[in-house]
Design a protein around this motif. Structure first.
Motif, short mmCIF file in Angstrom:
data_model
loop_
_atom_site.label_atom_id
_atom_site.label_comp_id
_atom_site.label_asym_id
_atom_site.label_seq_id
_atom_site.Cartn_x
_atom_site.Cartn_y
_atom_site.Cartn_z
N LYS A 7 25.70 5.19 1.25
CA LYS A 7 26.96 4.48 1.46
C LYS A 7 26.86 3.35 2.48
CE LYS A 7 31.88 5.24 2.44
NZ LYS A 7 32.91 6.28 2.73
N SER A 8 26.23 3.60 3.62
CA SER A 8 26.19 2.57 4.66
C SER A 8 25.33 1.38 4.25
CB SER A 8 25.67 3.16 5.97
OG SER A 8 24.32 3.61 5.83
N THR A 9 24.39 1.59 3.33
CA THR A 9 23.56 0.49 2.84
C THR A 9 24.22 -0.20 1.65
OG1 THR A 9 21.52 1.58 3.56
CG2 THR A 9 21.31 -0.17 1.91
N GLY A 10 24.61 0.58 0.66
CA GLY A 10 25.18 -0.01 -0.55
C GLY A 10 26.56 -0.61 -0.34
N ASN A 11 27.36 0.01 0.55
CA ASN A 11 28.70 -0.49 0.86
C ASN A 11 29.50 -0.80 -0.41
OD1 ASN A 11 30.81 -1.30 2.53
ND2 ASN A 11 30.09 -3.42 2.64
N PRO A 12 29.60 0.16 -1.34
CA PRO A 12 30.28 -0.13 -2.61
C PRO A 12 31.77 -0.33 -2.43
CG PRO A 12 29.82 2.21 -2.41
CD PRO A 12 29.14 1.55 -1.26
N PRO A 13 32.39 -1.18 -3.26
CA PRO A 13 33.85 -1.36 -3.17
C PRO A 13 34.57 -0.06 -3.47
CG PRO A 13 32.97 -2.42 -5.14
CD PRO A 13 31.80 -2.00 -4.32
N GLU A 14 35.56 0.25 -2.67
CA GLU A 14 36.27 1.52 -2.79
C GLU A 14 36.96 1.65 -4.15
OE1 GLU A 14 37.15 5.27 -1.56
OE2 GLU A 14 35.87 3.78 -0.55
N GLU A 15 37.26 0.53 -4.80
CA GLU A 15 37.93 0.58 -6.10
C GLU A 15 37.11 1.31 -7.16
OE1 GLU A 15 39.32 -3.31 -4.17
OE2 GLU A 15 37.51 -2.08 -4.27
N LEU A 16 35.79 1.39 -6.97
CA LEU A 16 34.97 2.11 -7.93
C LEU A 16 35.32 3.59 -7.99
CD1 LEU A 16 31.43 0.56 -7.35
CD2 LEU A 16 32.81 0.39 -9.41
N ARG A 17 35.98 4.09 -6.95
CA ARG A 17 36.35 5.50 -6.91
C ARG A 17 37.66 5.77 -7.66
NH1 ARG A 17 34.48 8.98 -2.89
NH2 ARG A 17 34.12 7.23 -1.48
N LEU A 18 38.37 4.73 -8.08
CA LEU A 18 39.71 4.87 -8.64
C LEU A 18 39.85 5.92 -9.74
CD1 LEU A 18 41.23 1.27 -8.86
CD2 LEU A 18 42.14 3.23 -7.61
N GLY A 158 28.45 1.96 -9.88
CA GLY A 158 29.37 3.07 -9.68
C GLY A 158 29.18 3.70 -8.32
N MET A 159 29.95 4.79 -8.10
CA MET A 159 29.93 5.47 -6.82
C MET A 159 29.77 6.97 -7.06
SD MET A 159 32.86 5.56 -3.81
CE MET A 159 33.01 3.78 -3.74
N THR A 160 28.88 7.57 -6.27
CA THR A 160 28.68 9.01 -6.35
C THR A 160 29.70 9.73 -5.48
OG1 THR A 160 27.13 9.04 -4.50
CG2 THR A 160 26.21 8.65 -6.69
N LEU A 165 26.11 3.97 -3.65
CA LEU A 165 26.21 2.98 -4.72
C LEU A 165 25.11 3.25 -5.75
CD1 LEU A 165 27.39 0.26 -5.84
CD2 LEU A 165 25.59 -0.88 -4.52
N VAL A 166 25.47 3.24 -7.02
CA VAL A 166 24.52 3.43 -8.11
C VAL A 166 24.60 2.23 -9.05
CG1 VAL A 166 23.82 4.89 -10.05
CG2 VAL A 166 24.78 5.93 -8.00
N CYS A 167 23.45 1.72 -9.46
CA CYS A 167 23.39 0.63 -10.44
C CYS A 167 22.43 1.03 -11.56
CB CYS A 167 22.90 -0.67 -9.80
SG CYS A 167 23.96 -1.32 -8.49
N SER A 168 22.80 0.71 -12.80
CA SER A 168 21.94 1.03 -13.94
C SER A 168 22.35 0.18 -15.13
CB SER A 168 22.04 2.52 -14.29
OG SER A 168 21.21 2.83 -15.40
N MET A 174 24.98 6.63 -15.98
CA MET A 174 26.10 6.45 -15.06
C MET A 174 27.10 7.59 -15.19
SD MET A 174 25.28 3.77 -13.39
CE MET A 174 26.79 3.40 -12.49
N LYS A 175 27.37 8.04 -16.42
CA LYS A 175 28.30 9.15 -16.62
C LYS A 175 27.78 10.43 -15.98
CE LYS A 175 30.00 7.30 -21.02
NZ LYS A 175 29.99 7.47 -22.50
N GLN A 176 26.48 10.67 -16.11
CA GLN A 176 25.89 11.87 -15.55
C GLN A 176 25.93 11.86 -14.02
OE1 GLN A 176 24.16 14.60 -16.88
NE2 GLN A 176 24.56 14.10 -19.01
N ILE A 177 25.73 10.71 -13.42
CA ILE A 177 25.63 10.63 -11.96
C ILE A 177 26.97 10.39 -11.29
CG2 ILE A 177 24.61 9.30 -10.04
CD1 ILE A 177 22.24 8.70 -11.86
N CYS A 178 27.82 9.54 -11.89
CA CYS A 178 29.05 9.09 -11.24
C CYS A 178 30.33 9.64 -11.87
CB CYS A 178 29.12 7.56 -11.25
SG CYS A 178 27.73 6.74 -10.45
N GLY A 179 30.22 10.39 -12.96
CA GLY A 179 31.44 10.85 -13.62
C GLY A 179 32.19 9.66 -14.21
#
Length: 253
Positions: A7-18, A158-160, A165-168, A174-179
């Motif tokens: 999280k501290s490195t990827g700093n993903p936008p919080e909206e990915l958690r929506l 996506g976001m775990t 942060l996850v990219c693929s 992505m579905k398996q890792i991030c729902g």
């Protein structure tokens, strides 16, 4: 391809958690790698500081959909696709004829990092083709990603459960890792963990997350789009605008 940044490195936008308000099981890095291997057993993994990782497979690769990874001076770059104006770009950056796309992206990043007085969107504007790339500077922990204007190459982020942060380029992974907490990376945009998500054609306009709802009114996903009516706050530039512009590349055709 796969990339995971804590999280501290990827700093993903919080909206990915929506799309996922419920608590989620947090997968370990080992579990994430095993998920990727189950889809791409011949993949190669690169383990980075602080539990970050990048992985790539050449399985089912075609000349029309090449994938490559290059590491130069602790800068890692995964590049998918091709650039149409490589000859001009090689001349612009003083590279040899053998330099491939990820080498060029690393060189462009290093110029931007070390010497360029202009913003990152000016660099990416000069890349013409069908591409997506993800670059990580392990020394300075800078993450840099981009996708072409047409979204020609599959690229998702996506976001775990723990906020990583996850990219693929693989929706099933992505579905398996991030729902449900993932989305297509917006075409024509760049992301840096130090400055966020911007459009390289409209860098002064906000890129907004828009929730998608299913037939029952439940949030089922999110898409990112450029809002041409909402401008980002910016520091006024002083002096001639030409002092900040990147020299235009001349098309030989």
């Amino acid at each position: 391809m796969l990339a995971v940044f804590e999280k501290s490195t990827g700093n993903p936008p919080e909206e990915l958690r929506l799309p996922s308000k419920e608590s989620k099981v947090i997968k370990t890095r080992e579990e994430i790698v095993e998920i990727f291997r189950s889809f791409w057993p011949d993949s190669t993994q690169y383990y980075l500081p602080n539990g970050n990782l990048m992985a790539l497979s050449h399985e089912h690769e075609t000349p029309f959909d090449p994938r490559s990874i290059v590491v130069i001076d602790n800068v890692f770059c995964i590049f998918i696709g091709t650039l149409e104006n490589m000859c001009e770009l090689r001349r612009h950056y003083g590279l040899s004829r053998q330099a491939a796309e990820p080498v060029l992206v690393i060189e462009a990043y290093k110029v931007l990092r070390d010497r360029a007085p202009y913003p990152s969107d000016q660099v990416i504007k000069d890349l013409h083709g069908k591409f997506a790339f993800l670059l990580f500077d392990a020394k300075s922990a800078i993450l840099f990603a981009a996708r072409d204007r047409e979204g020609s190459v599959e690229f998702k982020w996506g976001m775990t459960g723990d906020g990583s942060l996850v990219c693929s380029d693989d929706s099933n992974i992505m579905k398996q890792i991030c729902g449900k907490s993932w989305a297509p990376f917006p075409p024509g945009c760049i992301y840096m963990n130090t400055s966020g998500l911007i459009s390289f054609d409209h860098p002064l306009c906000k890129v907004k997350a828009i929730a998608r709802e299913d037939d029952n009114g439940e949030v089922c996903g999110v898409v990112f789009q450029v809002d041409l009516f909402t401008r980002l706050p910016s520091i006024p530039r002083t002096g001639s605008a030409s002092n900040w512009a990147v020299p235009a590349l001349v098309d030989s055709e």
